[in-house]
Design a protein around this motif. Structure first.
Motif, PDB file in Angstrom:
ATOM      1  N   GLU A  52      53.769  42.562  53.464  1.00  6.49           N
ATOM      2  CA  GLU A  52      52.695  42.776  55.718  1.00  6.49           C
ATOM      3  C   GLU A  52      51.375  43.300  55.868  1.00  6.49           C
ATOM      4  O   GLU A  52      50.681  42.961  56.557  1.00  6.49           O
ATOM      5  CB  GLU A  52      53.164  44.710  55.835  1.00  6.49           C
ATOM      6  CG  GLU A  52      54.790  44.132  55.563  1.00  6.49           C
ATOM      7  CD  GLU A  52      55.427  45.247  55.862  1.00  6.49           C
ATOM      8  OE1 GLU A  52      54.618  46.564  55.803  1.00  6.49           O
ATOM      9  OE2 GLU A  52      56.797  45.919  55.803  1.00  6.49           O
ATOM     10  N   LYS A  53      50.770  43.581  54.658  1.00  5.00           N
ATOM     11  CA  LYS A  53      49.209  44.071  54.125  1.00  5.00           C
ATOM     12  C   LYS A  53      47.979  42.788  53.928  1.00  5.00           C
ATOM     13  O   LYS A  53      46.570  42.827  54.511  1.00  5.00           O
ATOM     14  CB  LYS A  53      49.245  45.131  53.962  1.00  5.00           C
ATOM     15  CG  LYS A  53      49.760  46.385  54.539  1.00  5.00           C
ATOM     16  CD  LYS A  53      49.282  47.059  55.621  1.00  5.00           C
ATOM     17  CE  LYS A  53      49.869  48.217  55.747  1.00  5.00           C
ATOM     18  NZ  LYS A  53      49.560  49.205  57.184  1.00  5.00           N
TER      19      LYS A  53
ATOM     20  N   GLU B  78      57.195  44.404  49.839  1.00  6.08           N
ATOM     21  CA  GLU B  78      56.650  44.329  51.741  1.00  6.08           C
ATOM     22  C   GLU B  78      55.525  44.649  51.742  1.00  6.08           C
ATOM     23  O   GLU B  78      55.381  44.005  52.975  1.00  6.08           O
ATOM     24  CB  GLU B  78      57.870  45.594  51.759  1.00  6.08           C
ATOM     25  CG  GLU B  78      59.604  45.268  51.593  1.00  6.08           C
ATOM     26  CD  GLU B  78      60.490  46.285  52.035  1.00  6.08           C
ATOM     27  OE1 GLU B  78      60.138  46.843  52.506  1.00  6.08           O
ATOM     28  OE2 GLU B  78      61.444  46.313  51.650  1.00  6.08           O
TER      29      GLU B  78
ATOM     30  N   ARG C 285      55.290  54.581  56.496  1.00  7.44           N
ATOM     31  CA  ARG C 285      56.469  53.124  56.543  1.00  7.44           C
ATOM     32  C   ARG C 285      56.981  53.771  55.133  1.00  7.44           C
ATOM     33  O   ARG C 285      57.579  52.837  54.702  1.00  7.44           O
ATOM     34  CB  ARG C 285      54.485  53.103  56.273  1.00  7.44           C
ATOM     35  CG  ARG C 285      54.676  51.168  55.561  1.00  7.44           C
ATOM     36  CD  ARG C 285      56.304  50.602  55.879  1.00  7.44           C
ATOM     37  NE  ARG C 285      56.267  49.511  55.708  1.00  7.44           N
ATOM     38  CZ  ARG C 285      57.610  48.808  54.903  1.00  7.44           C
ATOM     39  NH1 ARG C 285      58.218  50.910  54.567  1.00  7.44           N
ATOM     40  NH2 ARG C 285      57.448  47.678  54.411  1.00  7.44           N
TER      41      ARG C 285
END
Length: 222
Positions: free
Chosen positions: A190-191, A186, A128
């Motif tokens: 995303e998390k 990001e 990632r």
């Protein structure tokens, strides 16, 4: 843990009969949905506040509430609380020099029982952050930006509620620092983890959802 609230936080040090204040009467709330910057000159108390929020240090007075609740007080319970909820990213990376990138990412969970495949998750996180091919490299074989990305992957291994980053771009050139900053943005999206980062860079702070400015151990604007 949707919010972190600091109530009347004070941190002081005594020496030679003189009391020096690193933090004075801090009142502030951070939301997990926000990407938050703390900015101010050196010695303004930013890193001290971050350490207290992250349970690495204790205030002299006041308290920190996590989702409205107090953190545990016993040392082993505090360590477990930190492991479950908070990931740290440091300016100096703090990678273990004798471990590979993959092993560094794994280091927080190596001795813990978890309900997932540790190695698979570590490899996924390295991928990632764009370092899948560097899994077997030692820190000395990585650039500063690569080491910081390994540190970010390590901070994410337990999927924390919050990422606390102390000058994460401070040792990087502007181009690499921008890449690391965008990566943190990001990951926040995303998390869904809250991000609280300390910076001296006004241009980075201006891109945050919330900006907390500190001077002489006090919050001067929010």
């Amino acid at each position: 843990m949707q919010s972190i609230t600091c109530e009347n936080l004070t941190k002081s040090f005594k020496g030679d009969g003189v009391e020096t204040f690193a933090l004075q009467n801090i009142h502030v709330t951070f939301q997990q949905s926000d990407f938050t910057a703390m900015i101010g000159p050196s010695g303004s108390g930013k890193s001290t506040l971050l350490s207290i929020i992250g349970t690495l240090d204790e205030p002299s007075n006041g308290k920190v509430l996590y989702g409205g609740e107090h953190s545990p007080r016993k040392s082993n319970a505090v360590a477990n609380f930190r492991f479950e909820h908070i990931g740290f990213i440091f300016q100096q990376y703090h990678l273990l020099p004798t471990l590979t990138a993959l092993e560094n990412v794994l280091s927080p969970v190596m001795t813990r029982k978890v309900d997932y495949d540790k190695t698979a998750r570590a490899k996924e996180l390295l991928d990632r952050v764009g370092l899948a091919e560097k899994a077997g490299s030692l820190p000395s074989q990585l650039s500063g930006g690569q080491q910081q990305r390994v540190a970010i992957a390590r901070a994410l291994i337990q999927e924390p509620d919050w990422l606390l980053a102390d000058e994460p771009t401070g040792n990087l050139d502007s181009e690499t620092g921008e890449m690391v900053f965008q990566l943190l943005q990001e990951i926040h999206r995303e998390k869904g983890c809250g991000v609280l980062f300390v910076t001296h860079d006004e241009t980075l702070a201006e891109r945050a959802d919330q900006v907390v400015r500190m001077v002489d151990g006090k919050i001067v604007s929010e």
